[in-house]
Design a protein around this motif. Structure first.
Motif, short mmCIF file in Angstrom:
data_model
loop_
_atom_site.label_atom_id
_atom_site.label_comp_id
_atom_site.label_asym_id
_atom_site.label_seq_id
_atom_site.Cartn_x
_atom_site.Cartn_y
_atom_site.Cartn_z
N MET A 1 0.84 -1.17 0.00
CA MET A 1 0.00 0.00 0.00
C MET A 1 0.88 1.23 0.00
N ASN A 2 0.57 2.16 -0.88
CA ASN A 2 1.31 3.41 -1.00
C ASN A 2 0.31 4.55 -1.07
N ILE A 3 0.35 5.42 -0.09
CA ILE A 3 -0.52 6.59 -0.08
C ILE A 3 0.32 7.79 -0.47
N TYR A 4 -0.17 8.58 -1.42
CA TYR A 4 0.58 9.74 -1.88
C TYR A 4 -0.33 10.94 -2.06
N ASP A 5 0.27 12.11 -2.03
CA ASP A 5 -0.42 13.38 -2.28
C ASP A 5 0.37 14.10 -3.36
N LEU A 6 -0.30 14.60 -4.36
CA LEU A 6 0.40 15.27 -5.46
C LEU A 6 1.16 16.51 -5.00
N ARG A 7 0.77 17.10 -3.87
CA ARG A 7 1.49 18.27 -3.35
C ARG A 7 2.72 17.88 -2.54
N ASP A 8 2.84 16.61 -2.21
CA ASP A 8 4.00 16.12 -1.45
C ASP A 8 5.05 15.67 -2.45
N TRP B 1 -6.84 7.47 6.64
CA TRP B 1 -7.35 6.39 7.48
C TRP B 1 -8.40 5.56 6.75
N ASP B 2 -9.21 6.21 5.90
CA ASP B 2 -10.18 5.46 5.08
C ASP B 2 -9.45 4.49 4.15
N LYS B 3 -8.37 4.95 3.54
CA LYS B 3 -7.60 4.10 2.62
C LYS B 3 -6.95 2.94 3.37
N ILE B 4 -6.43 3.20 4.56
CA ILE B 4 -5.82 2.14 5.37
C ILE B 4 -6.87 1.11 5.76
N LEU B 5 -8.04 1.56 6.18
CA LEU B 5 -9.12 0.64 6.56
C LEU B 5 -9.57 -0.19 5.36
N GLU B 6 -9.73 0.42 4.20
CA GLU B 6 -10.11 -0.32 2.98
C GLU B 6 -9.08 -1.40 2.69
N TYR B 7 -7.82 -1.05 2.79
CA TYR B 7 -6.74 -2.01 2.52
C TYR B 7 -6.79 -3.18 3.50
N LEU B 8 -6.96 -2.89 4.77
CA LEU B 8 -7.01 -3.95 5.78
C LEU B 8 -8.23 -4.85 5.60
N GLU B 9 -9.36 -4.26 5.23
CA GLU B 9 -10.57 -5.06 5.02
C GLU B 9 -10.38 -6.02 3.84
N ARG B 10 -9.66 -5.60 2.81
CA ARG B 10 -9.39 -6.49 1.67
C ARG B 10 -8.43 -7.62 2.07
N MET B 11 -7.52 -7.32 2.99
CA MET B 11 -6.53 -8.31 3.40
C MET B 11 -7.15 -9.43 4.26
N PHE B 12 -8.14 -9.07 5.05
CA PHE B 12 -8.71 -10.05 5.98
C PHE B 12 -10.12 -10.33 5.61
#
Length: 58
Positions: free
Chosen positions: A1-8, A47-58
């Motif tokens: 999982m990689n979370i990015y922001d175009l401004r970063d 946090w929404d993206k992290i939760l989505e990722y974890l729900e797909r994993m388990f």
């Protein structure tokens, strides 16, 4: 999982570098650089993206 922001400017899109290994998720921290680099943890979308990722994993 990689979370990015175009401004970063320290973040990046990793799917092209690591095909079938990384899932990129864009968020908008609403901050300019350099604040955008540390704003992920205060952004509900992160946090929404992290939760989505974890729900797909388990």
């Amino acid at each position: 999982m990689n979370i990015y922001d175009l401004r970063d400017i320290l973040s990046y899109i990793g799917e092209g570098l690591f095909p079938n290994k990384i899932k990129d998720s864009k968020v908008d921290n609403g901050q300019p650089f350099p604040e955008a680099h540390g704003a992920y943890w205060n952004t509900p979308k992160t946090w929404d993206k992290i939760l989505e990722y974890l729900e797909r994993m388990f």
